[in-house]
Design a protein around this motif. Structure first.
Motif, short mmCIF file in Angstrom:
data_model
loop_
_atom_site.label_atom_id
_atom_site.label_comp_id
_atom_site.label_asym_id
_atom_site.label_seq_id
_atom_site.Cartn_x
_atom_site.Cartn_y
_atom_site.Cartn_z
N LYS A 45 7.46 6.19 -10.78
CA LYS A 45 6.58 5.19 -11.41
C LYS A 45 6.97 5.02 -12.87
CE LYS A 45 2.23 5.21 -10.28
NZ LYS A 45 0.77 5.52 -10.20
N GLU A 46 7.28 6.13 -13.54
CA GLU A 46 7.71 6.06 -14.95
C GLU A 46 9.02 5.31 -15.09
OE1 GLU A 46 7.87 9.81 -16.95
OE2 GLU A 46 6.06 10.56 -15.95
N PRO A 79 5.60 10.62 -9.13
CA PRO A 79 5.21 9.95 -10.39
C PRO A 79 6.37 9.64 -11.32
CG PRO A 79 4.43 12.22 -10.33
CD PRO A 79 4.89 11.89 -8.95
N TYR A 117 10.28 3.04 -13.02
CA TYR A 117 10.23 1.97 -12.02
C TYR A 117 11.21 0.82 -12.30
CZ TYR A 117 7.95 -1.11 -8.60
OH TYR A 117 7.69 -1.92 -7.52
N ARG A 123 0.83 -1.20 0.00
CA ARG A 123 0.00 0.00 0.00
C ARG A 123 0.87 1.26 0.00
NH1 ARG A 123 -2.25 0.10 5.31
NH2 ARG A 123 -0.33 1.22 5.77
N ASN A 166 2.58 1.96 -3.38
CA ASN A 166 1.69 2.63 -4.34
C ASN A 166 1.49 4.10 -3.96
OD1 ASN A 166 1.23 0.36 -5.98
ND2 ASN A 166 -0.28 -0.43 -4.56
N THR A 167 1.42 4.39 -2.67
CA THR A 167 1.27 5.77 -2.21
C THR A 167 2.45 6.62 -2.65
OG1 THR A 167 -0.05 5.15 -0.29
CG2 THR A 167 1.12 7.26 -0.18
N TYR A 168 3.66 6.10 -2.48
CA TYR A 168 4.85 6.89 -2.80
C TYR A 168 5.11 6.96 -4.30
CZ TYR A 168 5.34 6.65 2.20
OH TYR A 168 5.08 6.74 3.54
N LEU A 169 4.67 5.97 -5.03
CA LEU A 169 4.76 6.07 -6.48
C LEU A 169 3.81 7.14 -7.01
CD1 LEU A 169 5.12 2.34 -7.56
CD2 LEU A 169 6.89 4.10 -7.57
N ASP A 170 2.67 7.30 -6.33
CA ASP A 170 1.76 8.39 -6.69
C ASP A 170 2.34 9.75 -6.30
OD1 ASP A 170 -0.10 6.67 -7.78
OD2 ASP A 170 -1.30 6.52 -5.94
N MET A 171 3.03 9.79 -5.15
CA MET A 171 3.63 11.04 -4.69
C MET A 171 4.80 11.45 -5.59
SD MET A 171 5.34 11.92 -0.95
CE MET A 171 3.79 11.83 -0.05
#
Length: 237
Positions: A125-126, A122, A128, A112, A115-120
């Motif tokens: 995430k790109e 971004p 990754y 969880r 996913n929170t820190y990948l949203d923070m």
């Protein structure tokens, strides 16, 4: 939350930190300022057990952690983003982030938070699946912060988070710190950029030659050209 009482750090015969006492209350951002060689990095490194405390005591949430090893301190909720980022260059962004959670035992909560820190962050995430060595300096700094957050800290120390970064990236890093504060994270921030650090901090300590030479409200230090000049060699532009 964090209390240092008369802490000293020695490297052989060289005393890098001399009897420093400071406190960080829950929910605060506290700035730790001072010129190069003042002992700031030695101090925060000693708090998390990277270098040994030569004298004095460190307590976190009321518990004496002066002799606790690094992994034990991280497991208690206190972690450090070191100067120079120090990401694992040969590992992917994903692997760096998961290593940050090495002391955690709840895989559901860990996923969880990932996913929170990948949203923070971004850009992470790109990137990754890219190796950390392919990231820019600003992206590596974001990775270092996110990796530290993956340990689920209640307090985060950041050592020179803006060092060597472009101004727009610096602004984003400081914005992220304010977002983290709003989420309830307590922070102690070592920063060369005094004006920027004071703008978002509650209180400040200034070190010189290993000792505290000033402590007080960040807004009071920032508002006084005389204090800025006396302790940091600069006025507020």
């Amino acid at each position: 939350m964090l209390s240092l009482s008369d802490v000293s750090v020695n490297y052989g015969v060289i005393q890098a930190v001399r009897g420093v006492s400071l406190n960080v209350e829950e929910g605060e951002i506290v700035a730790l300022l001072g010129p190069n060689g003042a002992g700031k990095t030695s101090l925060v490194s000693s708090v998390v057990g990277i270098v040994p405390v030569s004298g004095g005591r460190v307590t976190f949430k009321g518990e004496d952690i002066t002799r606790v090893p690094v992994e034990g301190i991280v497991a208690r909720g206190l972690t450090l983003t070191p100067e120079g980022r120090r990401v694992f260059a040969g590992l992917s962004v994903a692997e760096n982030l998961r290593l940050g959670a090495a002391t955690r035992k709840d895989p559901v909560a860990t996923e969880r938070d990932l996913n929170t820190y990948l949203d923070m962050f971004p850009i992470l995430k790109e990137r990754y699946h890219q190796t950390a060595s392919t990231l820019s300096g600003g992206e590596q700094q974001m990775l270092a912060i996110a990796r530290a957050l993956m340990s689920a800290p209640t307090m985060l120390m950041l050592d020179e988070p803006s060092l060597g970064l472009a101004p727009r990236i610096v602004d984003r890093i400081f914005e992220l710190m304010l977002e983290m504060k709003k989420s309830g994270l307590t922070m102690l921030v070592v920063e060369q950029n005094a004006s920027e650090a004071l703008a978002f901090s509650d209180r400040a300590y200034v070190l010189a030659s290993g000792s505290v030479v000033y402590e007080g409200a960040a807004k009071d230090l920032a508002a006084s050209d005389q204090l800025m000049e006396a302790y940091l060699g600069t006025g507020v532009a």
